[in-house]
Scaffold this motif. Sequence first.
Motif: not given
Length: 715
Positions: A315-318, A304-308, A342-343
């Motif tokens: 940014i959508i993380y792979n 949930r934290i990452i989604k926030n 590379v991020g």
Amino acid sequence: MHGVVERITYQNQETGFCVIKIRAEGFSDTVTLTGKFISINVGAVIEAKGNFVVNKKFGSQFNVSEYSESMPASILGIEKYLGSGLIEGVGSKFASKIIEKFGKDTIDIIENNPQRLLEIPKIGSKRVEAIVDSWQKHRNIKDLMMFLSDCGVSTSIAHKIYKVYGKESILTLKENPYRVVDDIDGVGFKTADIIAEKFGYPKDSYNRCRTGIFYILSKLAGDGHCYSTFDDITQKGKELLDIEPQTIAMTFSHLTKINELVCEDKENAVYLPPFYYSEIGIAKRIYQICKYKNETEKAPDINRIIKNIENQSGIIYNDTQLSAIKTAVSSKFTVIVGGPGVGKTTITRAIIHVFKFMGKEVILTAPTGRAAKRMTELCNTESKTIHRLLEADQSGRFNKDDINTLDGDVIIIDESSMIDTVLMYNLLKAIPDKMIVIMVGDADQLPSVNAGNVLRDIINSKAVPVVRLNKIYRQTQTSKIITNSHKINLGEVPDLSNKNSSDFFFIYETNPENIVSSIKNLCAQRLPNCYKIDRIRDIQVLSPMKRGLLGTENLNTELQSILNDNKLFIKKGASVYKLGDKVMQIKNNYDKNVFNGDIGLITSVNLQTNSIDVNFDGNIINYLYQELDDLSLSYAITIHKSQGGEFPIIIIPIHYQSRVVLQRNLIYTGITRAKKLVVLIGDRDALQYAVKNSISDNRKTLLKNKIIEKFKQDS
């Protein structure tokens, strides 16, 4: 030949060789003298013996074989002498005031009745004290230099010796000349050996053999090695000391008994204690940190934290990025590595946000000021250098340690490839067991300048989680800086096709003199005109070497002459410090809070006090005349010195003149310092040679083994 020193055209602090101009009796114009002079100053009166020679480039010169010096007698000579930067607190303006008041009696006043200097308006008692102290130091240093001149010891080393031993310098050297190696930074065994020979020290003396062994190990440490072997030390010792191996063995045995050396029999490894205990300490601290319970290991709301964060940042993380974030949160000690584009920064920012959502305090740090500043800008969170974080004092000791530990929950260490063994141990000592540690870096860059290969050893131990980022993201796929750096890292020759829209250019030129001319033209005209940039702040020349036509020393002289025509300057020896010059601090100064590798601009030149101000990213530092040796011009710097920093535009000369250091990770490191544009100029064959030359440093370290052994104890 008798005359007064009018100007010092060139002065080599290491060798003492000078080119000076004197106003000599019987000559209408000044006469050029060349030779070795002991701390010569403008205004001094000299009596020189030698002969005239004709130099093809510089014409007639008087080559000095011997000389004597006396105090200036004329008012003009005394004024020049005092205003030359010789005396702290006296520049040309104050020198004029003193001379106006006391005339030919000036030197007598300073030596015998200095309180009369208070008769000069606005001079003040503190400045009088500084003048008297500086004058006495000058006389003492002069005596020391005369004493050491027969040994061929340079004036710069004589200054260092005096700074430590003061007026007792000569007596100390007579008692044990080898003390200087232990006590004085930058003074080596060979200098001490020359002094000792003058006093008739025996070749097989204990002090000489002991110092020789330490010299061998210190020299290896300077090449990046943490240890050597007994056989190697014996062989090198025999060559260096010219004594029997038995004497070396006896000295070696005694040094291990009194714990001045550490011998690890299983690996046949001989250490200087700081490197041995640092390797042991790093392994122990990593183990202790990893074994401490991680409160965030099973954070139920991590997704949930990452989604926030994704919603806020856009940014959508792979999958790889998500794995990196979750590994950093769930592990006590994580390593994140990858090349440019590379991020790594994206991941670091995400990790910071996750921990802040959890209410955790995050500390950011990096080895250099430039790296810390860049981290602050990219992550929008303050980052400190490791030295500043550990609260280094003026002696280099750290106030933060295993007793007075750091406050916080998480520490993220950027540019980890630059961290040497001793610094890493001091950092880990100050990190409490409860803290989460995340190391971020590029393992393919040059290793640390000092001994060790910490990042690579930790990775190779496989004791902690390692996240490897290797996907180049869409926004950087069109950058030839990024794609070419990855090609080089794979041993492939980079794409050298020059297109107008490119951010990577190659200029073919094999003649070193033409390369220098092209670099000057690029910096002064072509690049500023094309990209509308500041030609001093935005362009950085990176050279593989210091010496030679394409080395930083020559390039700085050439670039200063074309980029900065300011007439306000201070000259010390052969170095000229102009208003507006770009300069680099070349040693750590804990008092001034400025560190080796920091780059700034000279913002003021005060001829009255013979001092300058340098602006290091808003931190204004004052340098007295005596402190100017801590600075060097930085229009051109070595690739090693560029580590941890980024520059809008870089220019790198590539030529076989630098063959001894041309290798893949050097070129890779240089290219990855650029943010907007890379210009390589030189020989294609030399570039290809460097790219194919993947010989690693093969540094002698046992950190990997020690980490593995420490974790085995728990299995």
